[in-house]
Design a protein around this motif. Structure first.
Motif, PDB file in Angstrom:
ATOM      1  N   UNK A  92       1.223  -3.138   7.113  1.00 35.27           N
ATOM      2  CA  UNK A  92       0.780  -1.828   6.636  1.00 35.27           C
ATOM      3  C   UNK A  92       0.673  -0.816   7.762  1.00 35.27           C
ATOM      4  N   UNK A  93       0.459  -1.299   9.000  1.00 36.61           N
ATOM      5  CA  UNK A  93       0.419  -0.347  10.110  1.00 36.61           C
ATOM      6  C   UNK A  93       1.797   0.222  10.407  1.00 36.61           C
TER       7      UNK A  93
ATOM      8  N   UNK B 294      -1.316   2.126  -3.014  1.00 36.24           N
ATOM      9  CA  UNK B 294      -1.712   0.995  -3.862  1.00 36.24           C
ATOM     10  C   UNK B 294      -1.428  -0.325  -3.149  1.00 36.24           C
ATOM     11  N   UNK B 295      -0.298  -0.391  -2.475  1.00 35.00           N
ATOM     12  CA  UNK B 295       0.080  -1.609  -1.763  1.00 35.00           C
ATOM     13  C   UNK B 295      -0.893  -1.914  -0.635  1.00 35.00           C
ATOM     14  N   UNK B 296      -1.274  -0.904   0.129  1.00 35.40           N
ATOM     15  CA  UNK B 296      -2.254  -1.092   1.206  1.00 35.40           C
ATOM     16  C   UNK B 296      -3.556  -1.656   0.643  1.00 35.40           C
ATOM     17  N   UNK B 297      -4.078  -1.033  -0.395  1.00 36.70           N
ATOM     18  CA  UNK B 297      -5.354  -1.447  -0.975  1.00 36.70           C
ATOM     19  C   UNK B 297      -5.271  -2.867  -1.529  1.00 36.70           C
ATOM     20  N   UNK B 298      -4.209  -3.166  -2.266  1.00 37.12           N
ATOM     21  CA  UNK B 298      -4.070  -4.494  -2.863  1.00 37.12           C
ATOM     22  C   UNK B 298      -3.951  -5.579  -1.792  1.00 37.12           C
TER      23      UNK B 298
ATOM     24  N   UNK C  47       9.915  -1.315   3.197  1.00 37.41           N
ATOM     25  CA  UNK C  47      10.538  -1.455   4.508  1.00 37.41           C
ATOM     26  C   UNK C  47       9.606  -1.746   5.657  1.00 37.41           C
ATOM     27  N   UNK C  48       8.420  -2.304   5.377  1.00 36.81           N
ATOM     28  CA  UNK C  48       7.455  -2.560   6.460  1.00 36.81           C
ATOM     29  C   UNK C  48       7.032  -4.022   6.570  1.00 36.81           C
ATOM     30  N   UNK C  49       7.549  -4.892   5.745  1.00 38.49           N
ATOM     31  CA  UNK C  49       7.110  -6.295   5.758  1.00 38.49           C
ATOM     32  C   UNK C  49       7.397  -6.929   7.112  1.00 38.49           C
ATOM     33  N   UNK C  50       6.362  -7.539   7.706  1.00 42.52           N
ATOM     34  CA  UNK C  50       6.491  -8.109   9.056  1.00 42.52           C
ATOM     35  C   UNK C  50       7.101  -9.505   9.025  1.00 42.52           C
ATOM     36  N   UNK C  51       6.588 -10.381   8.179  1.00 38.81           N
ATOM     37  CA  UNK C  51       7.049 -11.764   8.138  1.00 38.81           C
ATOM     38  C   UNK C  51       8.181 -11.945   7.137  1.00 38.81           C
TER      39      UNK C  51
END
Length: 257
Positions: A165-166, A143-147, A86-90
């Motif tokens: 991610x922010x 994991x998503x942040x790191x990848x 639920x954080x995807x910007x584009x």
């Protein structure tokens, strides 16, 4: 159950699921072939079908269901994991997932599906149920942040990654550090800079930042291989070159408080 009833209530299905419902029935397999030929069913790729019958006629299909049906070890990652969390910007028309299978990319209904072959034992993921009740996996927030930080070009570019991610309002920093410890010192520098930048909303302690500093020791880090360098992009504390001037990058970090 008649095949028409099955197609009227099942938006996405596999050939194996069809066989379970209609075992050893050549007649029903022939009916499915006719439904594909007449446009009542789309054959997405080998073994994966989308119903265009009844309430599904003219309706968009959920790309998550299509991807989950394409392989039984589908683990949503990168852009798609950001979307699921639920954080995807584009807005993107890509669906990315990890799998241990060797699969070719495919396109259906305007969405590009990008399977990425990995050893899933190295991926931190959690399970969720999709609309059909099929259990699917998605990489954890950490994991998503790191990848995404390690492969920003694959995840829509650095600006999209940082704006996305922010938006996480809850991150397990200890889990993120643990995952980062298995990556390079440059990875630790990127994660450390982000954690420091979002220390307040993410509740990052000085002790945790110290651990990331230790992991980042000795590295000079960049965001992607094509990063332009300059004094206004240099973060001395992390020996990190930002992808744009500091003030511009700071504007990309907009946590949801």
């Amino acid at each position: 159950m008649a095949i028409s009833q099955f197609l009227g209530r099942t938006p996405v299905f596999t050939s194996n699921e069809f066989e379970v419902m209609f075992p050893n029935s050549q007649t029903d397999r022939n009916l499915l072939s006719r439904a594909v030929a007449s446009g009542k069913v789309d054959k997405v790729r080998r073994g994966v079908y989308v119903s265009r019958t009844g309430r599904f006629e003219g309706s968009p299909v959920d790309p998550l269901q299509v991807a989950a049906a394409s392989t039984d070890d589908c683990t949503f990652c990168l852009l798609t994991a950001l979307q699921v969390h639920g954080v995807l910007h584009n807005l993107v028309f890509r669906n990315q997932f990890y799998t241990e299978r060797r699969m070719m990319p495919f396109t259906y209904a305007g969405v590009d599906y990008q399977p990425i072959k990995v050893d899933l034992s190295t991926v931190a993921a959690r399970e969720r149920s999709n609309a059909q009740g099929r259990r699917v996996r998605v990489s954890t927030r950490e994991q998503t942040i790191l990848d995404c930080l390690d492969s920003p070009s694959v995840a829509g570019g650095t600006e999209n990654v940082l704006r996305s991610v922010s938006g996480f309002n809850l991150v397990d920093i200890d889990a993120l550090i643990s995952l980062t410890s298995a990556r390079s010192a440059a990875s630790a520098a990127r994660v450390g800079w982000l954690a420091e930048s979002l220390a307040e909303p993410w509740h990052v302690t000085q002790s945790q930042l110290g651990r990331l500093h230790d992991l980042a020791s000795g590295a000079t880090a960049y965001f992607g291989s094509g990063t332009r360098v300059g004094a206004d992009r240099w973060i001395n504390n992390w020996r990190l070159y930002l992808p744009a001037p500091r003030d511009e990058v700071a504007s990309w970090l907009n946590p949801r408080l």
